[in-house]
Design an enzyme around this catalytic site. Sequence first.
Site, PDB file in Angstrom:
ATOM      1  N   LYS A  13       0.833  -1.202   0.000  1.00 41.45           N
ATOM      2  CA  LYS A  13       0.000   0.000   0.000  1.00 41.45           C
ATOM      3  C   LYS A  13       0.874   1.261   0.000  1.00 41.45           C
ATOM      4  O   LYS A  13       0.698   2.150  -0.828  1.00 41.45           O
ATOM      5  CB  LYS A  13      -0.928   0.024   1.230  1.00 41.45           C
ATOM      6  CG  LYS A  13      -1.919  -1.134   1.278  1.00 41.45           C
ATOM      7  CD  LYS A  13      -2.853  -1.023   2.471  1.00 41.45           C
ATOM      8  CE  LYS A  13      -2.146  -1.160   3.814  1.00 41.45           C
ATOM      9  NZ  LYS A  13      -1.604  -2.498   4.088  1.00 41.45           N
ATOM     10  N   ARG A  88     -10.608   0.211   7.724  1.00 37.94           N
ATOM     11  CA  ARG A  88     -10.104  -1.131   7.939  1.00 37.94           C
ATOM     12  C   ARG A  88     -11.140  -2.024   8.616  1.00 37.94           C
ATOM     13  O   ARG A  88     -10.883  -3.179   8.895  1.00 37.94           O
ATOM     14  CB  ARG A  88      -8.885  -1.056   8.856  1.00 37.94           C
ATOM     15  CG  ARG A  88      -7.673  -1.729   8.288  1.00 37.94           C
ATOM     16  CD  ARG A  88      -6.567  -1.553   9.262  1.00 37.94           C
ATOM     17  NE  ARG A  88      -5.645  -0.571   8.762  1.00 37.94           N
ATOM     18  CZ  ARG A  88      -4.362  -0.803   8.555  1.00 37.94           C
ATOM     19  NH1 ARG A  88      -3.842  -1.953   8.845  1.00 37.94           N
ATOM     20  NH2 ARG A  88      -3.596   0.135   8.087  1.00 37.94           N
ATOM     21  N   ARG A 127      11.434  -5.614   5.297  1.00 33.09           N
ATOM     22  CA  ARG A 127      11.213  -4.186   5.029  1.00 33.09           C
ATOM     23  C   ARG A 127      12.142  -3.313   5.881  1.00 33.09           C
ATOM     24  O   ARG A 127      12.385  -3.584   7.042  1.00 33.09           O
ATOM     25  CB  ARG A 127       9.766  -3.817   5.349  1.00 33.09           C
ATOM     26  CG  ARG A 127       9.542  -2.293   5.307  1.00 33.09           C
ATOM     27  CD  ARG A 127       8.108  -1.906   5.322  1.00 33.09           C
ATOM     28  NE  ARG A 127       7.366  -2.412   6.450  1.00 33.09           N
ATOM     29  CZ  ARG A 127       6.040  -2.333   6.545  1.00 33.09           C
ATOM     30  NH1 ARG A 127       5.338  -1.777   5.577  1.00 33.09           N
ATOM     31  NH2 ARG A 127       5.415  -2.822   7.593  1.00 33.09           N
ATOM     32  N   ARG A 160      10.584  -1.475  11.353  1.00 30.05           N
ATOM     33  CA  ARG A 160       9.415  -1.159  12.170  1.00 30.05           C
ATOM     34  C   ARG A 160       9.266  -2.172  13.304  1.00 30.05           C
ATOM     35  O   ARG A 160       9.496  -3.356  13.094  1.00 30.05           O
ATOM     36  CB  ARG A 160       8.152  -1.173  11.288  1.00 30.05           C
ATOM     37  CG  ARG A 160       7.653   0.229  10.970  1.00 30.05           C
ATOM     38  CD  ARG A 160       6.632   0.236   9.891  1.00 30.05           C
ATOM     39  NE  ARG A 160       5.407  -0.507  10.220  1.00 30.05           N
ATOM     40  CZ  ARG A 160       4.315  -0.506   9.469  1.00 30.05           C
ATOM     41  NH1 ARG A 160       4.296   0.188   8.329  1.00 30.05           N
ATOM     42  NH2 ARG A 160       3.258  -1.185   9.813  1.00 30.05           N
TER      43      ARG A 160
END
Length: 218
Positions: A13, A88, A127, A160
């Site tokens: 996204k 969501r 990531r 993260r």
Amino acid sequence: MLVVLMGPPGAGKGTQAEKITKEFALLHISTGDILRAAVKEKTPLGIKAKEYMDRGALVPDELIINIMKDRLAKPDCAGGALLDGFPRTVEQAEALENVLTDLNMELDAVINVDVSADELIDRLTGRRVCRSCGTTYHLKFNPPRVRSICDHCSGGLYQRSDDTVDTVKERLEVYGKQTLPLIEYYQRKNLYFAVDGSRPIDEVFEDISAYLQERKEE
Ligand code: AP5
Ligand code: MG
Ligand code: ZN
């Protein structure tokens, strides 16, 4: 144009949002980014949200709906926006509809980036994000030119805190239970467009871009 970008955790996204907002001159509004900024600044919202985010749960609807009510009412949204990661839940989708009616705005499209669970775990655990400008990389699939350094601003990259295997699994489960019903919700409203997100970043973007171009010309 007002567009919702949905998809499971790690579907791409944020990666696609960067390209879409540039191409179509839209504002990028990510509830995840808003929440992470609040956590970093230790605001009352951030302190509350952190406990949910750290365990991979959704932040309560009421909090998110209030944030988005305020955000969408700001004048900069009038030129068009891309909502990344909101709504969501069906409750959030219904609230969004009410907010937009009040603001005399309308949703133009809901794009779902679809990727299988196995691939999502690899994407999320690999990531890395730039601490200064927020650009997202992947150690294998989208590496920076120099290891641990952002291509754009030379900022340092970090991982993260919710990108650990266990939290990722929980986020995927939460997605299946709470967010998946939204697909049917938007199909019924004829706003829904699914794109196969398991392909290379540019191919996914090409499909999204062609679809939005069509919607824009309607
Ligand atoms: P949020 O930040 O929105 O997290 P998420 O939905 O889990 O999605 P991600 O940001 O992890 O993934 P992405 O789809 O943006 O993928 P990306 O482009 O980075 O939300 C975080 C938390 O905040 C939630 O868990 C919740 O607690 C809370 N929250 C947020 N919104 C909320 C709401 N509305 N209601 C309640 N709570 C809310 O890509 C991932 C990786 O894959 C990157 O490394 C990237 O380089 C790579 N990649 C991307 N595309 C490709 C490709 N095509 N091929 C190969 N690799 C790719
Ligand atoms: Mg994201
Ligand atoms: Zn950077």
